[in-house]
Every structure is written in C-alpha cells, then in structure tokens.
Design a protein around this motif. Structure first.
Motif, PDB file in Angstrom:
ATOM      1  N   SER A 134       0.821  -1.213   0.000  1.00  0.00           N
ATOM      2  CA  SER A 134       0.000   0.000   0.000  1.00  0.00           C
ATOM      3  C   SER A 134       0.854   1.262   0.000  1.00  0.00           C
ATOM      4  CB  SER A 134      -0.922   0.018   1.215  1.00  0.00           C
ATOM      5  OG  SER A 134      -1.773  -1.113   1.212  1.00  0.00           O
ATOM      6  N   HIS A 135       2.109   1.130   0.401  1.00  0.00           N
ATOM      7  CA  HIS A 135       3.044   2.251   0.385  1.00  0.00           C
ATOM      8  C   HIS A 135       3.890   2.192  -0.877  1.00  0.00           C
ATOM      9  CE1 HIS A 135       2.070   1.615   4.655  1.00  0.00           C
ATOM     10  NE2 HIS A 135       2.314   2.905   4.823  1.00  0.00           N
ATOM     11  N   LEU A 136       4.828   3.116  -0.995  1.00  0.00           N
ATOM     12  CA  LEU A 136       5.837   3.006  -2.040  1.00  0.00           C
ATOM     13  C   LEU A 136       6.747   1.816  -1.726  1.00  0.00           C
ATOM     14  CD1 LEU A 136       6.929   6.731  -2.544  1.00  0.00           C
ATOM     15  CD2 LEU A 136       5.192   5.456  -3.795  1.00  0.00           C
ATOM     16  N   THR A 137       7.336   1.234  -2.754  1.00  0.00           N
ATOM     17  CA  THR A 137       8.294   0.150  -2.555  1.00  0.00           C
ATOM     18  C   THR A 137       9.660   0.602  -3.059  1.00  0.00           C
ATOM     19  OG1 THR A 137       7.754  -0.820  -4.704  1.00  0.00           O
ATOM     20  CG2 THR A 137       6.538  -1.638  -2.805  1.00  0.00           C
ATOM     21  N   PRO A 138      10.742   0.113  -2.452  1.00  0.00           N
ATOM     22  CA  PRO A 138      12.071   0.521  -2.918  1.00  0.00           C
ATOM     23  C   PRO A 138      12.389  -0.083  -4.276  1.00  0.00           C
ATOM     24  CG  PRO A 138      12.242  -1.176  -1.236  1.00  0.00           C
ATOM     25  CD  PRO A 138      10.802  -0.801  -1.311  1.00  0.00           C
ATOM     26  N   GLY A 139      13.326   0.529  -4.964  1.00  0.00           N
ATOM     27  CA  GLY A 139      13.640   0.103  -6.319  1.00  0.00           C
ATOM     28  C   GLY A 139      14.164  -1.310  -6.425  1.00  0.00           C
ATOM     29  N   ILE A 140      14.742  -1.849  -5.344  1.00  0.00           N
ATOM     30  CA  ILE A 140      15.272  -3.209  -5.415  1.00  0.00           C
ATOM     31  C   ILE A 140      14.164  -4.247  -5.536  1.00  0.00           C
ATOM     32  CG2 ILE A 140      17.374  -2.689  -4.146  1.00  0.00           C
ATOM     33  CD1 ILE A 140      16.027  -3.900  -1.654  1.00  0.00           C
ATOM     34  N   GLY A 141      12.929  -3.885  -5.169  1.00  0.00           N
ATOM     35  CA  GLY A 141      11.812  -4.805  -5.290  1.00  0.00           C
ATOM     36  C   GLY A 141      11.912  -5.989  -4.355  1.00  0.00           C
ATOM     37  N   GLY A 142      11.189  -7.046  -4.690  1.00  0.00           N
ATOM     38  CA  GLY A 142      11.164  -8.234  -3.851  1.00  0.00           C
ATOM     39  C   GLY A 142      12.373  -9.127  -4.073  1.00  0.00           C
ATOM     40  N   ASP A 143      12.577 -10.048  -3.138  1.00  0.00           N
ATOM     41  CA  ASP A 143      13.668 -11.020  -3.235  1.00  0.00           C
ATOM     42  C   ASP A 143      13.072 -12.332  -3.743  1.00  0.00           C
ATOM     43  OD1 ASP A 143      15.680 -12.858  -2.923  1.00  0.00           O
ATOM     44  OD2 ASP A 143      16.255 -12.195  -0.921  1.00  0.00           O
ATOM     45  N   TYR A 144      13.192 -12.567  -5.038  1.00  0.00           N
ATOM     46  CA  TYR A 144      12.530 -13.725  -5.637  1.00  0.00           C
ATOM     47  C   TYR A 144      13.190 -15.038  -5.225  1.00  0.00           C
ATOM     48  CZ  TYR A 144      10.679  -9.883  -8.434  1.00  0.00           C
ATOM     49  OH  TYR A 144      10.106  -8.698  -8.833  1.00  0.00           O
TER      50      TYR A 144
ATOM     51  N   GLN B  98     -12.943  14.199  13.799  1.00  0.00           N
ATOM     52  CA  GLN B  98     -11.899  13.643  14.656  1.00  0.00           C
ATOM     53  C   GLN B  98     -11.408  12.290  14.143  1.00  0.00           C
ATOM     54  OE1 GLN B  98     -14.160  14.042  18.392  1.00  0.00           O
ATOM     55  NE2 GLN B  98     -12.507  15.343  19.155  1.00  0.00           N
ATOM     56  N   ALA B  99     -12.325  11.498  13.586  1.00  0.00           N
ATOM     57  CA  ALA B  99     -11.932  10.200  13.028  1.00  0.00           C
ATOM     58  C   ALA B  99     -10.994  10.393  11.840  1.00  0.00           C
ATOM     59  CB  ALA B  99     -13.162   9.410  12.607  1.00  0.00           C
ATOM     60  N   ILE B 100     -11.319  11.357  11.005  1.00  0.00           N
ATOM     61  CA  ILE B 100     -10.448  11.645   9.854  1.00  0.00           C
ATOM     62  C   ILE B 100      -9.085  12.125  10.336  1.00  0.00           C
ATOM     63  CG2 ILE B 100     -10.105  13.204   7.890  1.00  0.00           C
ATOM     64  CD1 ILE B 100     -13.150  13.135   7.483  1.00  0.00           C
ATOM     65  N   ASP B 101      -9.092  13.013  11.317  1.00  0.00           N
ATOM     66  CA  ASP B 101      -7.849  13.600  11.804  1.00  0.00           C
ATOM     67  C   ASP B 101      -6.986  12.578  12.544  1.00  0.00           C
ATOM     68  OD1 ASP B 101      -6.222  15.984  12.151  1.00  0.00           O
ATOM     69  OD2 ASP B 101      -6.720  15.830  14.280  1.00  0.00           O
ATOM     70  N   SER B 102      -7.631  11.569  13.146  1.00  0.00           N
ATOM     71  CA  SER B 102      -6.897  10.587  13.949  1.00  0.00           C
ATOM     72  C   SER B 102      -6.428   9.387  13.147  1.00  0.00           C
ATOM     73  CB  SER B 102      -7.787  10.092  15.101  1.00  0.00           C
ATOM     74  OG  SER B 102      -8.190  11.157  15.938  1.00  0.00           O
ATOM     75  N   SER B 103      -6.951   9.208  11.931  1.00  0.00           N
ATOM     76  CA  SER B 103      -6.623   8.022  11.149  1.00  0.00           C
ATOM     77  C   SER B 103      -5.202   8.058  10.610  1.00  0.00           C
ATOM     78  CB  SER B 103      -7.590   7.894   9.964  1.00  0.00           C
ATOM     79  OG  SER B 103      -8.878   7.570  10.395  1.00  0.00           O
ATOM     80  N   TYR B 104      -4.698   6.864  10.358  1.00  0.00           N
ATOM     81  CA  TYR B 104      -3.396   6.771   9.694  1.00  0.00           C
ATOM     82  C   TYR B 104      -3.560   7.177   8.242  1.00  0.00           C
ATOM     83  CZ  TYR B 104       0.792   4.990   7.471  1.00  0.00           C
ATOM     84  OH  TYR B 104       1.945   4.893   6.732  1.00  0.00           O
ATOM     85  N   MET B 105      -2.765   8.132   7.801  1.00  0.00           N
ATOM     86  CA  MET B 105      -2.799   8.585   6.410  1.00  0.00           C
ATOM     87  C   MET B 105      -1.384   8.532   5.854  1.00  0.00           C
ATOM     88  SD  MET B 105      -5.404  11.854   6.559  1.00  0.00           S
ATOM     89  CE  MET B 105      -4.800  12.482   8.130  1.00  0.00           C
ATOM     90  N   TYR B 106      -1.265   8.032   4.654  1.00  0.00           N
ATOM     91  CA  TYR B 106       0.030   7.941   3.999  1.00  0.00           C
ATOM     92  C   TYR B 106       0.078   8.954   2.868  1.00  0.00           C
ATOM     93  CZ  TYR B 106       3.974   6.023   1.363  1.00  0.00           C
ATOM     94  OH  TYR B 106       5.156   5.866   0.697  1.00  0.00           O
ATOM     95  N   GLU B 107       0.989   9.898   2.977  1.00  0.00           N
ATOM     96  CA  GLU B 107       1.088  10.949   1.969  1.00  0.00           C
ATOM     97  C   GLU B 107       2.350  10.750   1.135  1.00  0.00           C
ATOM     98  OE1 GLU B 107      -0.132  14.945   3.092  1.00  0.00           O
ATOM     99  OE2 GLU B 107      -0.335  14.238   5.154  1.00  0.00           O
ATOM    100  N   THR B 108       2.209  10.859  -0.175  1.00  0.00           N
ATOM    101  CA  THR B 108       3.341  10.717  -1.078  1.00  0.00           C
ATOM    102  C   THR B 108       3.410  11.943  -1.979  1.00  0.00           C
ATOM    103  OG1 THR B 108       2.273   9.760  -3.041  1.00  0.00           O
ATOM    104  CG2 THR B 108       2.699   8.281  -1.195  1.00  0.00           C
ATOM    105  N   ASN B 109       4.523  12.086  -2.639  1.00  0.00           N
ATOM    106  CA  ASN B 109       4.669  13.181  -3.599  1.00  0.00           C
ATOM    107  C   ASN B 109       3.914  12.907  -4.895  1.00  0.00           C
ATOM    108  OD1 ASN B 109       6.377  14.579  -1.863  1.00  0.00           O
ATOM    109  ND2 ASN B 109       8.202  13.537  -2.631  1.00  0.00           N
ATOM    110  N   TYR B 110       3.445  11.667  -5.053  1.00  0.00           N
ATOM    111  CA  TYR B 110       2.772  11.285  -6.288  1.00  0.00           C
ATOM    112  C   TYR B 110       1.300  11.697  -6.290  1.00  0.00           C
ATOM    113  CZ  TYR B 110       6.901   8.400  -7.094  1.00  0.00           C
ATOM    114  OH  TYR B 110       8.181   7.969  -7.280  1.00  0.00           O
TER     115      TYR B 110
END
Length: 273
Positions: free
Chosen positions: A140-150, A239-251
């Motif tokens: 759900s977040h950004l992932t690093p460029g190395i990606g997964g370890d297949y 208050q529910a909106i303000d208290s929730s976890y929110m993930y902000e990106t530059n995208y």
C-alpha cells in the motif's frame, strides 16, 4: 527498457527462463519487437500461454514488476489502477481492466497475482481481481527500487506445504530488508475469496458516511445553525479523519487512508491527535 535498447544482448522485448543453478539461471528463449505493447491484453494472454507451455505447473503466480499507479479518484481514466508503465511506448501502463482481460482470456486462474510495485495494495484494486486469482500480494506504500527477493519467494514456496505460511515468511523477510531504508513499507497477502464480504462491510460504512455528508456541509456553510446532535456527528467524523493513519506521497495530491483504521476509530469513538 528504453535505456537498454542500444545494447544487443538486452535489445527488444525478451522472454527467458530462469534456471536453478548459476550456469543456467538465464536462458534466452525469445526476443520480440521492442515496441510490443506490454499494456495490450492480447500480449499478456500470449505471454501466459507461452509460459504454461514452457514450464507446465499445477498452479501459477503472475508477477508484475515495475511502477504502480495505485488508484487516483482525481484521475479515474481508462489507464487508472495501472502497472507496468512501458517506457518504450510513451509510459502507457497496463490498466486493471486490461490485466483482468489478459488473464481471463488465457483461461488461467492464478494462484496469486504479485504486484511488485508501488501503491497497488488498495481495496479499489483488490476488488477487481476476484475472478482471476485466489490471492493478491501487494504494498500500500511506495516500494524501494530493489523490489522483492525472488530467491526468498521461491525458497519458501519450495519448503512449505502451506501457501499462506510460505508467503507470510516471505513478506516478513522482505519488509524487514526494506526497513533499512527508514521509510514506511508493507507487503500484504490478500485472500480474494474474502473480498465480497469485505466489500459488503465497506458498502455499509459508505452508507453511514453518506448520511454524514449533509451534516459536514451544513457545518461548512452555517455552523451556528447546527443542532447538538448534528455537531456531535460532525465532530465524530472530523476527529476520526484527523486521527486516522494517512500515507502521503509526492505522487498523489491527497493522502491515502487506512480504511480499517478509520472505521475502527469511527466505531469506537477513540481519538488520538
């Protein structure tokens, strides 16, 4: 990749088989035109069928590595919820609808669709995959460029009789490795057979939120006209909106909400700043 088209050994769109020893880890099988449209469902269908012919198996995982666009309600166009942005062909991506069509036309229901890409672990995306896979794995977040370890993924699949436990171990190892970058990372396995039930609960939550919208609008237009009950509803929502976890990106121009977190706060009325 556009950056590698000038080199003979990496030119074109390549299909290859990964072996199990250093000597045969890479076996080139077929080189196609560099302008093969990766976003065309027909080409995805052809790739799936070709893979099944080359390496027959009882179950299949479709792994998609590249940039992921997530879901942007401000730009809900035909190419939304896309992945695999083809940098040879003007960065056109494989949309969710194109992905689903490509898989369905192959006649293959995947054991798992693995988005090794940013922002694809959203319910708006998972809801569209129920007919073409048993599971989906995504962040759900950004992932690093190395990606997964297949290597790790294949190891755990080979050394476990329980699919969910194997992926659980893989997720734990992968996110632990990513944590070295000191950013929020996640990797979550979704059982798509449970999506209908989840969507039913989300629909119920959406109904409550729709009832709150007029109250919120009234507060914005004329707060002095609010009744005590209306003010309590507005304050609970705010208050529910303000208290929730929110993930902000530059995208994205807006934050991405953790919907479960938001629903639990709204239901329990327990708020934190």
């Amino acid at each position: 990749s556009a950056a590698f088209q000038e080199y003979e050994e990496t030119a074109g769109t390549q299909r290859f088989i990964v072996g199990d020893t250093p000597e045969n880890w890479y076996t080139p099988v077929k080189v196609l035109d560099s302008e093969l449209a990766l976003y065309d469902p027909k080409n995805l269908t052809d790739f799936i069928n070709w893979s099944k012919e080359q390496c027959p198996a009882d179950e299949y995982i479709l792994l998609l590595w590249n940039h992921g666009g997530g879901w942007d309600p401000n730009d809900d166009g035909p190419k939304n919820r896309a992945v695999i942005y083809d940098d040879v062909l003007k960065d056109k991506g494989l949309s969710l609808d194109e992905l689903v069509k490509g898989i369905k036309d192959s006649g293959t229901k995947m054991k798992m669709i693995y988005y090794d890409a940013c922002l694809m672990g959203m319910v708006e995306i998972m809801a569209g995959l129920t007919e073409c896979a048993d599971y989906a794995l995504a962040a759900s977040h950004l992932t690093p460029g190395i990606g997964g370890d297949y290597n790790s993924l294949i190891y755990h699949l080979n050394h476990s009789t329980n699919f969910e436990e194997a992926i659980k171990e893989y997720c734990s190892e992968t996110v632990s490795h990513w944590s070295l970058y000191n950013k929020p990372y996640d990797l979550t396995l979704v059982d798509l057979s449970k999506m209908d039930n989840l969507l039913g609960e989300i629909k119920l939550l959406s109904g409550y939120l729709e009832e709150m919208i007029p109250v919120a609008s009234k507060f914005k237009e004329d707060p002095d006209s609010m009744t005590n009950d209306e003010m309590a509803i507005y304050q609970t929502l705010a208050q529910a909106i303000d208290s929730s976890y929110m993930y902000e990106t530059n995208y994205y121009a807006y934050p991405i909400f953790d919907l479960q977190f938001f629903a639990e706060i709204l239901a329990l009325g327990e708020f934190n700043s």
